[in-house]
Scaffold this active site. Sequence first.
Site, PDB file in Angstrom:
ATOM      1  N   PRO A  49     -18.629  19.193 -14.924  1.00  0.00           N
ATOM      2  CA  PRO A  49     -20.003  18.354 -14.706  1.00  0.00           C
ATOM      3  C   PRO A  49     -21.175  19.048 -15.354  1.00  0.00           C
ATOM      4  O   PRO A  49     -21.194  20.111 -15.372  1.00  0.00           O
ATOM      5  CB  PRO A  49     -19.778  18.264 -13.263  1.00  0.00           C
ATOM      6  CG  PRO A  49     -19.030  19.492 -12.695  1.00  0.00           C
ATOM      7  CD  PRO A  49     -18.109  19.874 -13.779  1.00  0.00           C
ATOM      8  N   GLY A  50     -22.171  18.167 -15.723  1.00  0.00           N
ATOM      9  CA  GLY A  50     -23.263  18.638 -16.198  1.00  0.00           C
ATOM     10  C   GLY A  50     -23.142  18.778 -17.881  1.00  0.00           C
ATOM     11  O   GLY A  50     -24.379  19.283 -18.478  1.00  0.00           O
ATOM     12  N   CYS A  51     -22.358  18.369 -18.432  1.00  0.00           N
ATOM     13  CA  CYS A  51     -22.511  18.496 -20.013  1.00  0.00           C
ATOM     14  C   CYS A  51     -22.445  17.217 -20.535  1.00  0.00           C
ATOM     15  O   CYS A  51     -22.193  16.165 -19.680  1.00  0.00           O
ATOM     16  CB  CYS A  51     -20.879  18.852 -20.470  1.00  0.00           C
ATOM     17  SG  CYS A  51     -20.569  20.739 -20.028  1.00  0.00           S
ATOM     18  N   GLN A  52     -23.304  17.173 -21.325  1.00  0.00           N
ATOM     19  CA  GLN A  52     -23.769  15.795 -22.286  1.00  0.00           C
ATOM     20  C   GLN A  52     -22.259  15.172 -22.685  1.00  0.00           C
ATOM     21  O   GLN A  52     -22.454  13.960 -22.948  1.00  0.00           O
ATOM     22  CB  GLN A  52     -24.430  15.972 -23.106  1.00  0.00           C
ATOM     23  CG  GLN A  52     -25.224  14.748 -24.074  1.00  0.00           C
ATOM     24  CD  GLN A  52     -25.982  15.056 -25.165  1.00  0.00           C
ATOM     25  OE1 GLN A  52     -26.344  16.062 -25.468  1.00  0.00           O
ATOM     26  NE2 GLN A  52     -26.295  14.247 -25.938  1.00  0.00           N
ATOM     27  N   SER A  53     -21.511  16.039 -23.505  1.00  0.00           N
ATOM     28  CA  SER A  53     -20.136  15.336 -23.876  1.00  0.00           C
ATOM     29  C   SER A  53     -19.171  15.891 -22.836  1.00  0.00           C
ATOM     30  O   SER A  53     -19.307  16.352 -21.814  1.00  0.00           O
ATOM     31  CB  SER A  53     -19.955  16.189 -25.382  1.00  0.00           C
ATOM     32  OG  SER A  53     -20.145  17.444 -25.312  1.00  0.00           O
TER      33      SER A  53
END
Length: 139
Positions: A49-53
């Site tokens: 979680p928390g990743c753009q991709s």
Amino acid sequence: MSINAKQDEIVEEFELFDQWMDKYEYIIDLGKKLPLIDDALKVDENLIPGCQSQVWLHARMENDAVGFTADSDAIITKGIIALLIRVLSGESPQSIASCDLYFIDQIGLKEHLSPTRSNGLVSMVNKLKSIGVQFSQTQ
């Protein structure tokens, strides 16, 4: 090889490049060389979680050491996770949980990423370290 020795090796590799475009190309190449993760492991519970991709991370214990496999749908992100698991895979859970990943600052990675990718990097590091904590509690 220790976590710090692996980090020092990465720092030395990045010192070979003068321009950040060359460093990005190197990160992309590292992502291309990352062993493929089994499609069965590309499930929501393995997403960071928390990743753009999308970044999938799978961890397993192998003889008192944590082994990581990972993948991403973004080539730069795939290279970044490749660097992180290169440093941490094969290490003890306690070492992973307590290590200082100084190579990130020494190669200037965080300052050369967009704010969203930089946040994703922090999320990846936090996830890897939390896995170290989880596995150290089960030993």
